[in-house]
Design a protein around this motif. Structure first.
Motif, PDB file in Angstrom:
ATOM      1  N   LYS A  15      34.175  35.607  47.069  1.00  0.00           N
ATOM      2  CA  LYS A  15      34.597  37.148  47.661  1.00  0.00           C
ATOM      3  C   LYS A  15      33.644  37.688  48.860  1.00  0.00           C
ATOM      4  O   LYS A  15      33.182  36.710  49.615  1.00  0.00           O
ATOM      5  CB  LYS A  15      34.780  38.124  46.571  1.00  0.00           C
ATOM      6  CG  LYS A  15      35.899  37.782  45.538  1.00  0.00           C
ATOM      7  CD  LYS A  15      36.147  39.048  44.667  1.00  0.00           C
ATOM      8  CE  LYS A  15      37.266  38.628  43.770  1.00  0.00           C
ATOM      9  NZ  LYS A  15      37.545  39.915  42.677  1.00  0.00           N
ATOM     10  N   ASN A  28      38.643  31.390  47.905  1.00  0.00           N
ATOM     11  CA  ASN A  28      37.606  32.142  47.191  1.00  0.00           C
ATOM     12  C   ASN A  28      37.823  33.566  47.196  1.00  0.00           C
ATOM     13  O   ASN A  28      36.996  34.235  47.007  1.00  0.00           O
ATOM     14  CB  ASN A  28      36.368  31.716  48.187  1.00  0.00           C
ATOM     15  CG  ASN A  28      35.376  30.693  47.581  1.00  0.00           C
ATOM     16  OD1 ASN A  28      34.855  31.067  46.419  1.00  0.00           O
ATOM     17  ND2 ASN A  28      35.390  29.630  48.325  1.00  0.00           N
ATOM     18  N   LYS A  29      39.106  33.804  47.455  1.00  0.00           N
ATOM     19  CA  LYS A  29      39.488  35.381  47.437  1.00  0.00           C
ATOM     20  C   LYS A  29      38.687  36.111  48.206  1.00  0.00           C
ATOM     21  O   LYS A  29      38.475  37.240  48.140  1.00  0.00           O
ATOM     22  CB  LYS A  29      39.214  35.965  45.817  1.00  0.00           C
ATOM     23  CG  LYS A  29      40.313  35.147  44.736  1.00  0.00           C
ATOM     24  CD  LYS A  29      40.058  35.912  43.408  1.00  0.00           C
ATOM     25  CE  LYS A  29      40.916  35.123  42.249  1.00  0.00           C
ATOM     26  NZ  LYS A  29      40.795  35.586  41.249  1.00  0.00           N
ATOM     27  N   ILE A  30      38.289  35.640  49.492  1.00  0.00           N
ATOM     28  CA  ILE A  30      37.550  36.303  50.505  1.00  0.00           C
ATOM     29  C   ILE A  30      38.571  37.153  51.406  1.00  0.00           C
ATOM     30  O   ILE A  30      39.766  36.715  52.037  1.00  0.00           O
ATOM     31  CB  ILE A  30      36.878  35.215  51.255  1.00  0.00           C
ATOM     32  CG1 ILE A  30      36.017  34.485  50.544  1.00  0.00           C
ATOM     33  CG2 ILE A  30      36.216  36.067  52.410  1.00  0.00           C
ATOM     34  CD1 ILE A  30      35.471  33.138  51.308  1.00  0.00           C
ATOM     35  N   ASN A  46      42.394  32.257  51.580  1.00  0.00           N
ATOM     36  CA  ASN A  46      41.745  33.523  51.716  1.00  0.00           C
ATOM     37  C   ASN A  46      42.467  34.382  52.884  1.00  0.00           C
ATOM     38  O   ASN A  46      43.724  34.036  52.960  1.00  0.00           O
ATOM     39  CB  ASN A  46      40.352  33.377  52.407  1.00  0.00           C
ATOM     40  CG  ASN A  46      39.433  32.384  51.477  1.00  0.00           C
ATOM     41  OD1 ASN A  46      39.180  32.784  50.291  1.00  0.00           O
ATOM     42  ND2 ASN A  46      38.759  31.322  52.131  1.00  0.00           N
ATOM     43  N   SER A  48      46.697  31.813  54.648  1.00  0.00           N
ATOM     44  CA  SER A  48      45.722  32.838  54.850  1.00  0.00           C
ATOM     45  C   SER A  48      46.091  33.838  55.593  1.00  0.00           C
ATOM     46  O   SER A  48      45.530  34.727  56.046  1.00  0.00           O
ATOM     47  CB  SER A  48      44.708  31.896  55.638  1.00  0.00           C
ATOM     48  OG  SER A  48      45.389  31.379  57.023  1.00  0.00           O
TER      49      SER A  48
END
Length: 590
Positions: free
Chosen positions: A59, A82-84, A112, A139
């Motif tokens: 994150k 990465n749940k960014i 992400n 994304s």
């Protein structure tokens, strides 16, 4: 806390090393609490060439890591899944890292949230003379952004592969869908199938038109698949493909010195010439009917290098399938053939068998969701007896009964490399399952076995359990919606607890009682890789579910446990909710 502690021990040890060139910590459930240690590892190893941190949960903490990635040696950067959410702070750190790496060759940022930022990633890659792969799949990129990307992507002159799948999705369903045979993904796209979206078509066409100016592009993934999902006329769209890729194909021809080149203006070549050099052709869910099949088959006759053909979800019917299968009999290079959900009947089985005989390299054969019946499967099994390289066979939902099981088993025995066998939704019954277990004894590499809804009883489960003892590479076992009952389930579970590679196990809707709970616990405790366990729709009652939940508390690998619909009353549900309030992996409700 335990997770942080174990990760910290490893990362602190790595800080004493200064010569690392490859750092791969993907799918390790790393979270923000270890970002400082991870940053120090990167800082201490300034010669890093590859950093793969995909499929974690970094994150916002990724900012601290990115500030240390400004190294002149970095070639591969993978931060996908990465749940960014790319806020300005994170995004600026990302751009600085990209700009500071002159020889970077691969960038992976998919999975992400890049909404409104993707075009700036493209611009940051301008002038990167070594960049060959860029991945922005799933994304949350909007249609308008795709047009902006198309206008700027030509600045990456060295690009060879652009991964852009999941154009219409805004989450990670594309990645988790593999656990559910892509059904979840397809259901997400249903609404797009019935109502074509003009802006999506415009965005895709714009991207393809721009891509024709990049001479080095060799692969373009999934754009065409999603375009076809809007039911664009297949003939018209093949013409768009032909025009967009003609110049790229001509360059490939020159480099391979197989055929004469075309002039620099990118003269439009015929459809057969475009397909002639393709190794992978993906036309899934493209509304290809018998008429379009004739055009496609004619083009395939001219190809002598095709390795993968994906035609899932098209209304080929018998006529279209026959035309395509006849053209594929001229091949010897085919490795993957997907004809699932094509309305194919047993009349096409001879054609499939002929393709198997001609293509000794064939590794994957997908025929799910057709109507082959016993006669068709027996014909195909006869061809498989002479084949030895098959790694995947999909025959789910084909009206197969125990009458074809013996021949199918005989056809599989020589294919000792088989890794995946999908036979769900066929009425194999106990007799058929018992006959198939004969082949399991020789399939030592089997990793995925799907026998859901096959009317398997406890008797067949006993036979299969003995065969499973030799399947030491088994990772996925789907036995839901059968009639195992407690006795059959216990026999299977007793064998599975010794298979350390098991990741997915489904035993839903099998009339399993609490008596089998202790065996379930043994599997959870001893199968260190187990990530998904489905027990919903059984008769465990609260007492059995409590036993299972207590075992889950000790597991470090389990990501999903489904125990809903197990004859638990409301009062007991409240107690169970309290027991698993800190267990995010447990699903108590539908």
């Amino acid at each position: 806390n335990n997770l942080k502690s174990s990760a910290s021990v490893v990362l602190q040890a790595l800080q004493s090393i200064s010569s690392l060139k490859l750092l791969s910590l993907y799918d390790d459930n790393l979270q923000g609490c270890v970002s400082e240690e991870l940053s120090l590892v990167i800082k201490c190893n300034s010669c890093l060439e590859m950093v793969n941190l995909s499929r974690n949960c970094l994150k916002i903490s990724v900012t601290q890591i990115l500030t240390q990635l400004c190294t002149s040696h970095l070639k591969i950067l993978n931060l996908s899944n990465n749940k960014i959410s790319f806020t300005d702070m994170i995004f600026n750190a990302t751009l600085n890292a990209i700009k500071a790496t002159p020889i970077i060759s691969e960038i992976w940022l998919g999975g992400n949230i890049l909404t409104g930022k993707s075009v700036y990633v493209i611009k940051a890659c301008h002038g990167k003379l070594k960049l060959t792969s860029l991945e922005l799949s799933c994304s949350a990129v909007s249609h308008a952004e795709v047009i902006d990307i198309a206008q700027n992507v030509t600045g990456i002159s060295s690009l060879e592969a652009l991964f852009f799948s999941g154009l219409v999705l805004t989450n990670n369903e594309y990645y988790c869908a593999s656990f559910f045979k892509l059904l979840k993904l397809n259901s997400t796209n249903v609404k797009y199938l019935s109502s074509p979206s003009a802006d999506r078509i415009e965005a895709i066409n714009m991207l393809m038109q721009r891509l024709q100016h990049i001479w080095h592009v060799k692969f373009l993934y999934d754009i065409t698949c999603y375009a076809f999902n809007t039911r664009v006329n297949i003939t018209q769209y093949l013409c768009v493909l032909k025009q967009s890729f003609s110049s790229m194909v001509s360059i490939a021809k020159q480099s391979e010195q197989k055929v004469s080149s075309v002039d620099a203006k990118g003269t439009v070549v015929s459809l057969s010439n475009v397909i002639k050099t393709l190794k992978v052709l993906d036309l899934e869910y493209s509304n290809i009917d018998e008429q379009a099949s004739a055009e496609l088959a004619a083009a395939l006759y001219c190809n002598d290098v095709l390795e993968q053909l994906w035609l899932r979800g098209n209304p080929l019917c018998v006529g279209g399938a026959t035309l395509i299968l006849n053209s594929l009999q001229c091949f010897s290079t085919l490795k993957i053939l997907d004809l699932s959900f094509n309305n194919i009947t047993s009349a096409s089985a001879n054609g499939v068998a002929a393709v198997i005989n001609c293509n000794h390299l064939l590794e994957q054969l997908w025929l799910d969701g057709n109507d082959l019946l016993n006669t068709g499967v027996v014909t195909i099994a006869g061809a498989l007896k002479k084949h030895s390289r098959l790694r995947l066979l999909g025959l789910s939902s084909n009206g197969i009964t125990d009458g074809a099981a013996e021949e199918l088993s005989a056809g599989l025995i020589n294919n000792t490399c088989l890794e995946c066998l999908f036979l769900s939704n066929n009425w194999l019954q106990s007799k058929g399952i018992c006959q198939l277990t004969e082949s399991l004894n020789s399939l030592m590499y089997i990793s995925s076995l799907d026998l859901m809804n096959c009317n398997m009883t406890a008797e067949a489960a006993d036979r299969m359990a003995h065969s499973l003892s030799g399947c030491t590479n088994l990772q996925e076992l789907y036995l839901g919606s059968n009639n195992l009952e407690t006795e059959g389930a216990m026999k299977v579970l007793k064998e599975l607890k010794n298979i350390s590679t098991l990741k997915v196990l489904t035993l839903s809707n099998n009339h399993i009682t609490a008596e089998a709970a202790s065996d379930v616990c043994d599997v959870i405790n001893q199968c260190d890789a187990l990530a998904i366990l489905l027990l919903n729709g059984n008769d465990l009652h609260a007492i059995g579910v409590v036993q299972v939940i207590e075992s889950v508390k000790k597991s470090t690998s389990l990501q999903l446990l489904a125990v809903c619909d197990n004859k638990i009353d409301e009062q007991e549900i409240e107690e169970l909710e309290f027991r698993c309030k800190n267990l995010t992996c447990v699903c108590l409700f539908d």
